[in-house]
Design a protein around this motif. Structure first.
Motif: not given
Length: 143
Positions: A91-98, A116-123
């Protein structure tokens, strides 16, 4: 930075996640989000080692808004096609989004085996974020 690192023994170990994050952040800077003020950027490694990216593109008719994942897949097709190996969204703050459900389905269609996807809970793998997915193999007359 290189797309693939030598250590492939654990989930995510053979992916340069830092390069993907940087590409997603760069893509986010091009987002067109005047209505939500919620810019999104996405980036992915292809199976052949390229990075493709996309950003959200809003529209006054909200339902016509394109998610960053949609633009990314369009970019994939425009730059030679292929399959996606790893994915990162911010997102605009650099936070990981699902990715939303629609975008998970879109990414599933263009996934490489073991994506693989980077998620809010890791890969996580694509199969973990979209279990029991429906794909082209479920349609009659497709391969």
């Amino acid at each position: 930075m290189t797309a693939v690192q030598n250590d492939a023994n654990e989930t995510g170990a053979n992916i340069d996640w830092t390069a993907l994050e940087a590409a997603a952040l760069d893509a986010m800077k091009s987002a067109y989000a005047p209505y939500s003020n919620f810019p999104v950027g996405a980036a992915a490694f292809t199976a052949d080692g390229r990075i493709v990216s996309g950003c959200n593109v809003e529209n006054a008719s909200y339902g016509l808004t394109l998610c960053a994942e949609c633009v990314l897949v369009g970019n994939l097709q425009m730059t030679g096609g292929g399959l996606l190996r790893a994915f990162y969204c911010v997102d605009g703050g650099g936070n990981v989004l699902m990715p939303c459900g629609r975008c998970r389905q879109l990414l599933h269609e263009f996934r490489a085996p073991g994506m693989e996807l980077m998620t809010t809970q890791g890969i996580k793998t694509m199969d973990q974020v979209l279990p029991d997915a429906f794909g082209p193999e479920h349609l009659e007359g497709t391969r």
